[in-house]
Motif scaffolding. Structure first.
Motif, PDB file in Angstrom:
ATOM      1  N   ALA A 229       0.666  -1.193  -0.053  1.00 37.51           N
ATOM      2  CA  ALA A 229       0.021  -0.085  -0.024  1.00 37.51           C
ATOM      3  C   ALA A 229       0.809   1.455  -0.100  1.00 37.51           C
ATOM      4  N   PRO A 236      -1.721   6.409  -6.733  1.00 35.18           N
ATOM      5  CA  PRO A 236      -2.727   5.309  -6.434  1.00 35.18           C
ATOM      6  C   PRO A 236      -3.720   5.081  -7.570  1.00 35.18           C
ATOM      7  N   LEU A 251      -3.345  -4.055   3.610  1.00 34.10           N
ATOM      8  CA  LEU A 251      -3.290  -2.649   2.765  1.00 34.10           C
ATOM      9  C   LEU A 251      -4.459  -1.712   2.885  1.00 34.10           C
ATOM     10  N   LEU A 255      -4.088   2.372   3.620  1.00 34.99           N
ATOM     11  CA  LEU A 255      -5.145   3.280   2.710  1.00 34.99           C
ATOM     12  C   LEU A 255      -5.884   4.372   3.631  1.00 34.99           C
ATOM     13  N   VAL A 268     -11.010  -2.203  -3.381  1.00 35.18           N
ATOM     14  CA  VAL A 268      -9.959  -3.499  -3.041  1.00 35.18           C
ATOM     15  C   VAL A 268     -10.824  -4.760  -3.175  1.00 35.18           C
TER      16      VAL A 268
END
Length: 332
Positions: A229, A236, A251, A255, A268
């Protein structure tokens, strides 16, 4: 029985009930040879002493091992889910499981050696890392069924998910939502990583998105997902498909700590549909493996091999499916 006390034995029950050890054994095995009154008296004493029959010892004494040895990794939550399915499947076949764990300080060879000492009838290995030649040598000693990994050797039976197809499903789902800049956090050298990575590439190519292919080094743990991440933060993507659910949680944490909204800023997708992925605070969209079918087939294959059956289809590949939850949505 209080902590530290000796576990009651068959001899203890016999002495308390005033009968022979052989007669207690007959009662515990539900075999003929004991009167109704004697049977009732023995069972009452056994309950009072909290006597628990050691079925594993009984099987070994009889010379008939109905034990299936299972090697699993404590680092994979999905293995815990597989064990639940394997216990159910083994019980239906009249077999029991004996487990041996791979830990950060206990390697796979040690885990397997422990099961060989238990005189298991067959071994079921969850995602083993051993070379194919080593697995084939092991299969010369007793039946070996490998789960979640492809092994190309006629002596080793395989039950696994179509991992390439799984990542294709993940990419297809994200494309249907409108995403184009889709990254993949891979599993490094972990089992199935290559197949999932190839599935991602194939799906991106099929959708005409070759220019957006972006593979981030990852792994199987939360720390691997967190590290991936941080590599994504400078630029991104709008969506990311992660090697497994555990890495996806790492991750997600990074985030959100950097104030990126999921799925508003980035969608995700995980892989495995591990039991924790449905928790309200995770709510992870993921690719599900059919645990019940895989477990049933693995146990059936092991039992067939123990019985001497000639198995025609050495490898069985199970189709995955998407489970859509709250971590995916259209891109802004």
């Amino acid at each position: 029985m209080r902590t530290g006390e000796r576990r009651p034995t068959l001899a203890d029950v016999a002495a308390e009930a005033g009968v022979s050890v052989a007669l207690v054994s007959i009662v515990m095995r539900e075999a003929p040879g004991a009167s109704a009154a004697t049977r009732q008296r023995v069972l009452e004493v056994a309950r009072r002493l909290d006597y628990q029959p050691d079925s594993r010892a009984r099987l070994l004494r009889s010379g008939e091992s109905r034990l299936l040895g299972v090697v699993f990794s404590v680092r994979h939550p999905f293995h815990d889910d597989l064990l639940t399915g394997l216990y159910d499947a083994a019980d239906k076949q009249g077999y029991e499981l004996t487990l041996s764990a791979v830990t950060p300080r206990r390697d796979e060879r040690t885990a397997i050696a422990g099961l060989l000492q238990d005189r298991c009838a067959a071994l079921i290995l969850l995602g083993p890392l051993a070379p194919t030649a080593e697995l084939a040598t092991l299969a010369d000693r007793l039946p070996v069924v490998v789960m979640t990994r492809a092994v190309r050797h006629r002596a080793v039976d395989v039950v696994r998910t179509d991992d390439s197809r799984g990542l294709q499903l993940a990419v297809d789902h994200l494309v249907e939502l409108g995403h184009r800049r889709i990254a993949h956090v891979d599993g490094a050298r972990w089992v199935a990583s290559a197949d999932r990575r190839q599935g991602y590439r194939d799906a991106m190519r099929r959708h005409g998105l070759e220019e957006f292919v972006r593979i981030i080094p990852g792994g199987s743990g939360e720390e691997d997902g967190a590290r991936a991440a941080r590599l994504l933060l400078d630029d991104p993507p709008t969506a990311v498909a992660v090697f497994n659910d555990l890495a996806a949680t790492g991750l997600l944490d990074v985030l959100r700590r950097h104030n990126l909204d999921v799925p508003g800023d980035i969608s995700v997708v995980g892989y495995d549909d591990s039991s924790f992925s449905a928790l309200a605070h995770i709510d992870l969209t993921t690719v599900a493996q059919d645990i019940d079918t895989m477990a049933t087939l693995a146990v059936s294959r092991a039992v067939e091999r123990v019985a001497g059956a000639q198995v025609v289809h050495r490898e069985t590949v199970i189709a995955p499916r998407m489970v859509i939850r709250g971590t995916t949505g259209p891109p802004r």
